[in-house]
Enzyme design. Structure first.
Site, PDB file in Angstrom:
ATOM      1  N   GLY A 141      -4.411  -6.956 -10.585  1.00 43.68           N
ATOM      2  CA  GLY A 141      -5.719  -6.760 -11.178  1.00 43.68           C
ATOM      3  C   GLY A 141      -5.673  -6.648 -12.688  1.00 43.68           C
ATOM      4  N   GLY A 160      16.376  16.379 -13.971  1.00 44.98           N
ATOM      5  CA  GLY A 160      15.066  16.819 -13.511  1.00 44.98           C
ATOM      6  C   GLY A 160      14.949  16.681 -12.003  1.00 44.98           C
ATOM      7  CG  HIS A 193      10.645  39.890  12.725  1.00 42.59           C
ATOM      8  ND1 HIS A 193      11.435  39.848  11.594  1.00 42.59           N
ATOM      9  CD2 HIS A 193      11.443  40.316  13.742  1.00 42.59           C
ATOM     10  CE1 HIS A 193      12.654  40.247  11.898  1.00 42.59           C
ATOM     11  NE2 HIS A 193      12.690  40.528  13.201  1.00 42.59           N
ATOM     12  CG  LEU A 208      -2.057  -1.004   1.229  1.00 44.34           C
ATOM     13  CD1 LEU A 208      -2.744  -1.032   2.585  1.00 44.34           C
ATOM     14  CD2 LEU A 208      -3.071  -0.695   0.130  1.00 44.34           C
ATOM     15  CB  VAL A 223      23.935   9.769 -22.308  1.00 47.99           C
ATOM     16  CG1 VAL A 223      24.591   8.395 -22.203  1.00 47.99           C
ATOM     17  CG2 VAL A 223      24.088  10.511 -20.985  1.00 47.99           C
TER      18      VAL A 223
END
Length: 466
Positions: free
Chosen positions: A120, A187, A445, A44, A242
């Site tokens: 499933g 990324g 602050h 899960l 690459v």
């Protein structure tokens, strides 16, 4: 050998996939009064909990602790040599993951959701076969939510096929902290792992094909992160492609081209982190209309097949856990007869490096490209007392707003804890707030959040501390 198929109950809704989109959808649907079953072949929590967000952020927090120990040496806090135990760190990571898994299981039980463990396979008549070690079970569904997630995308790089490289799904299975690592892809995934392993003493090289790392984010944020990574010893090779990979004598040899020149470097480990692609296993018999690699859906998250919905990484767009959860809530509500849709305009985006990057809405360049008449104000963290006290001044807040009315269309933040603060910006945009309203809001602050206040007042030409 013949496998016996047994038929169980019918449900108002069956959710295929127990990740951050699937289990959330199941719970919301149950709370809306539907009978719900959730099918999950593995643990899960999906990729996010087991191979993505949670394990990586656990290690990123450890990496930040290591960086802090190094930094405070100059502040009069003396420590001995820092020793790292990879086994202990992974054990801590596992404890966090198990706690969250147990929590999800408890939520499913509390909401009377049938948790079916197995693989499933969805049939055209809205029946689902669930294959497990004990056999095949078939359930019927009035409506279905597809939440099968994604898997790492591996590009067709010559020589890569068959090599023992790592992906974001496998990297936590390493038995040691490597001395050297090459990461293909600059990324979000790539830079986060660069931050982790460089803090742990690994010499990291990041190879990115575009002209800068995290290319979908604000250019100034990209530059700030590249500078921080380089200061920590990471070699960032942008605009580099690459061309070939080979494996010899326990080393990966990566040949890459930049500016017409090809060079080669070697590393103990190779991480391929160039994005993710939808996991369509189990959906082969559904005549789904596709949008390229992704499942096409309408604003209600419904696919081309009536009463069948799809969410998360299956549908593309923002491949983020919190977006999958939001889409899951929308799909569940619509499966229960409502008419809801998601506002992607206010999706917060977070990168948990050091410094952190957080953003919402348009970048400065996107706003200008859109033709909107906008005004941009940037406030440097060098003027923020809390950031200065933390030694975390290499950052900023960039506020982008409509020039005529002051409606906020984008915010980018770089600095400490900005991933925790970006919701403030998202909230203002969600409520169509203006810069003037933000500037009038009293901020505590000293906090890093004051940078919002300063940026808003600066946008109005009324800044005090800059």
């Amino acid at each position: 050998m013949r496998v016996e198929v047994t038929t169980l109950n019918s449900y108002d809704l069956v959710v295929l996939g127990g990740g951050p989109g699937g289990y959330v959808a199941a719970i919301r649907a149950a709370k809306l009064g539907l009978s719900v079953a959730l099918i999950e072949a593995s643990e899960l929590g999906g990729t996010c909990l087991n191979r993505g967000c949670i394990p990586s952020k656990t290690l990123l927090h450890m990496a930040e602790a290591v960086e802090t120990i190094k930094k405070v040496q100059a502040w009069g806090i003396k420590t001995g040599p820092v020793e790292l135990s990879w086994d202990a760190m992974l054990a801590r990571q596992g404890q966090v993951m198990q706690t969250l898994r147990t929590g999800i299981a408890g939520l499913l039980k509390a909401n009377k959701i049938s948790h079916l463990r197995g693989w499933g396979k969805v049939l055209p008549n809205r029946e689902i076969e669930v294959a497990s070690d004990t056999g095949v079970t078939r359930v019927r569904a009035d409506k279905i939510i597809l939440a099968t997630g994604s898997k790492p995308f591996v590009p067709p790089i010559p020589g890569l096929d068959g090599l023992p490289y790592q992906t974001s799904d496998t990297i936590f299975q390493m038995d040691r902290i490597p001395k050297t690592t090459t990461i293909i892809g600059g990324g979000v995934i790539g830079v986060e792992f660069a931050a982790i392993f460089s803090a742990f003493g690994t010499q990291v090289t990041v190879v990115e094909a575009t002209d800068r790392i995290v290319p979908t984010e604000d250019e100034a944020a990209s530059q700030a992160l590249a500078k921080a990574l380089k200061q920590r010893g990471v070699q960032v090779q942008a605009a580099t492609k690459v061309e070939q990979v080979r494996y010899d004598n326990g080393q990966f040899h990566v040949s890459a081209a930049h500016g017409g020149q090809t060079s080669e470097h070697a590393a103990e480990e190779l991480l391929v982190a160039v994005g993710r692609t939808p996991s369509l296993g189990g959906l082969e018999e559904l005549p789904l209309k596709m949008n390229g690699r992704f499942v096409e859906v309408n604003e209600q998250m419904e696919t081309s097949i009536p009463h069948v919905y799809a969410i998360g990484d299956l549908v593309g767009g923002y491949q983020l856990a919190h977006v999958a959860s939001a889409e899951g809530l929308i799909a569940a509500a619509n499966a229960a007869g409502k008419q809801e849709k998601i506002d992607y305009r206010v999706v917060p985006r977070c990168i948990y490096t050091h410094p952190e990057i957080a953003s919402v809405g348009m970048t400065e360049q996107e706003a200008k490209n859109s033709g909107l008449a906008v005004k941009v104000q940037t406030y440097s963290m060098r003027g923020n007392g809390k950031a200065l006290s933390m030694g975390e001044t290499d950052g900023f807040v960039k506020l982008i707003a409509d020039e005529k009315y002051g409606e906020i269309v984008g915010v980018t933040m770089v600095g400490p804890h900005v991933t925790d603060m970006i919701t403030t910006a998202s909230s203002f945009m969600h409520l169509e707030g203006t810069v003037a309203e933000w500037a009038s809001l009293i901020h505590p602050h000293p906090t890093v959040s004051e940078s919002f206040y300063e940026a808003a007042n600066g946008w109005l030409g009324m800044g005090v501390n800059h």
